[in-house]
Design a protein around this motif. Structure first.
Motif, short mmCIF file in Angstrom:
data_model
loop_
_atom_site.label_atom_id
_atom_site.label_comp_id
_atom_site.label_asym_id
_atom_site.label_seq_id
_atom_site.Cartn_x
_atom_site.Cartn_y
_atom_site.Cartn_z
N UNK A 41 0.71 -1.21 -0.04
CA UNK A 41 -0.09 0.06 -0.12
C UNK A 41 0.85 1.31 0.11
N UNK A 42 0.32 2.35 -0.62
CA UNK A 42 1.02 3.47 -0.67
C UNK A 42 0.92 4.28 0.62
N UNK A 43 0.00 4.17 1.41
CA UNK A 43 -0.28 4.66 2.60
C UNK A 43 0.17 3.70 3.89
N UNK A 44 -0.18 4.21 5.10
CA UNK A 44 -0.06 3.11 6.45
C UNK A 44 -1.16 2.40 6.62
N UNK A 45 -1.10 1.39 7.47
CA UNK A 45 -1.93 0.37 7.90
C UNK A 45 -3.29 1.18 8.47
N UNK A 46 -3.13 2.36 8.98
CA UNK A 46 -4.39 2.97 9.52
C UNK A 46 -5.17 3.63 8.38
N UNK A 47 -4.51 3.60 7.15
CA UNK A 47 -5.47 4.25 6.02
C UNK A 47 -5.95 2.99 5.30
N UNK A 48 -5.65 1.74 5.71
CA UNK A 48 -6.02 0.57 4.85
C UNK A 48 -7.48 0.41 5.10
N UNK A 49 -8.07 -0.28 4.18
CA UNK A 49 -9.44 -0.29 4.13
C UNK A 49 -9.93 -1.78 4.61
N UNK A 50 -9.04 -2.74 4.91
CA UNK A 50 -9.18 -4.18 5.21
C UNK A 50 -9.76 -4.27 6.73
N UNK A 51 -10.49 -5.29 6.94
CA UNK A 51 -11.19 -5.76 8.22
C UNK A 51 -10.36 -6.57 9.13
N UNK A 52 -10.67 -6.29 10.17
CA UNK A 52 -9.84 -7.27 11.36
C UNK A 52 -10.00 -8.86 10.91
N UNK A 53 -11.35 -8.99 10.37
CA UNK A 53 -11.56 -10.32 10.12
C UNK A 53 -10.62 -10.86 8.90
N UNK A 54 -10.30 -9.96 8.02
CA UNK A 54 -9.51 -10.22 6.69
C UNK A 54 -8.19 -10.41 7.12
N UNK A 55 -7.78 -9.31 7.82
CA UNK A 55 -6.29 -9.46 8.48
C UNK A 55 -6.09 -10.86 9.36
N UNK A 56 -6.85 -11.08 10.21
CA UNK A 56 -6.83 -12.25 11.00
C UNK A 56 -6.67 -13.36 10.09
N UNK A 57 -7.55 -13.72 9.15
CA UNK A 57 -7.47 -14.74 8.50
C UNK A 57 -6.29 -14.98 7.73
N UNK A 58 -5.67 -13.90 7.30
CA UNK A 58 -4.27 -13.83 6.43
C UNK A 58 -3.15 -14.63 7.79
N UNK A 59 -3.32 -14.12 8.84
CA UNK A 59 -2.47 -14.69 9.94
C UNK A 59 -2.56 -15.97 10.41
N UNK A 60 -3.62 -16.47 10.00
CA UNK A 60 -4.05 -18.00 10.61
C UNK A 60 -4.33 -19.08 9.47
#
Length: 189
Positions: A41-60
Motif C-alpha cells: 500500500x502507498x499509505x499506512x495501515x491506519x489508512x487501509x480498508x481491510x477489516x480485522x476479520x480479513x487480516x486475522x484470516x491472513x495470519x491464521x
C-alpha cells in the motif's frame, strides 16, 4: 491475497472462486502454485480498508506464513491525523494491535517462521509503484515492480494524509501484479 494464499485445492473448494480460476491456480495438481504474495500500500495501515476479520484470516492460514514489518507500522504513525484516526476508531485499534503483535512475534521467532509452509504473505506499507519491468527471461512477461518509499504528509484541507515520495526506490520481483484502488461507492436509493 487470502484466495491466493490458500494452498490446497480443499481450501480453495470452500470459496466461491470460479472453476476456471481454480484450475489456473492449481494447474493439474492438488495444490496452488502461488508461493509468495505481497500486498503493498502507498499509505499506512491506519489508512487501509481491510477489516480485522480479513487480516486475522491472513495470519491464521494453515499452510501460509504471514509477514508484516514493525518499522513500516511505526512509520505510518508519524503524523497526527493517523494518530487521531487510530484513537477514534476501535476497529483500527484492533487491526493495529493484531499487526504489531504479529510483527513482534515474528522478530522474536524469526528462525522458526515459515519453514514448512507452502506460501508466504507479506503485508507492506508506504511503497508506491512507479515502474513495471519486464522479465529478463521472457520479454513479454512481468519480472518486477519498482516502488518508491513514501512518507505520510498531512492534508489539512481534507483532514487526511497523502503519500509523498521520498526518492528511495526498491525493486520487488513479481510474476503477476493485481492493482486495486479503493473507492467509496454511492448507495443506490
Amino acid at each position: 491475497a487470502r484466495i491466493l494464499a490458500k494452498t490446497s485445492q480443499d481450501e480453495l473448494d470452500s470459496t466461491d472462486i470460479a472453476t476456471r480460476a481454480l484450475e489456473v491456480l492449481c494447474q493439474d495438481s492438488s495444490s496452488s502454485t502461488v508461493r509468495n504474495i505481497s500486498v503493498i500500500g502507498r499509505r499506512g495501515h491506519v489508512q487501509s480498508a481491510f477489516t480485522i476479520k480479513e487480516v486475522r484470516e491472513l495470519t491464521k492460514l494453515p499452510n501460509s506464513t504471514f509477514h508484516v514489518q514493525r518499522d513500516e507500522l511505526d512509520a505510518g504513525m508519524d503524523d497526527s491525523v493517523s494518530q487521531t484516526v487510530l484513537k477514534q476508531s476501535r476497529p483500527k485499534q484492533r487491526i493495529d494491535k493484531l499487526l504489531r503483535d504479529h510483527a513482534i512475534a515474528e522478530e522474536e521467532h524469526q528462525q522458526q517462521l515459515g519453514k514448512n509452509n507452502s506460501s508466504e504473505v507479506h503485508l507492506r506499507f508506504l511503497w508506491n509503484p512507479v515502474k513495471f519491468q519486464q522479465s529478463s527471461a521472457q520479454s513479454n512477461r512481468l519480472g518486477s515492480v519498482v516502488f518508491e518509499r513514501t512518507n505520510l504528509v498531512e492534508d489539512s484541507d481534507n483532514n487526511d494524509v497523502i503519500a509523498q515520495g521520498t526518492g528511495e526506490f526498491q525493486e520487488f520481483p513479481a510474476d503477476l501484479c493485481l492493482i486495486s484502488i479503493g473507492y467509496k461507492g454511492i448507495p443506490i436509493e
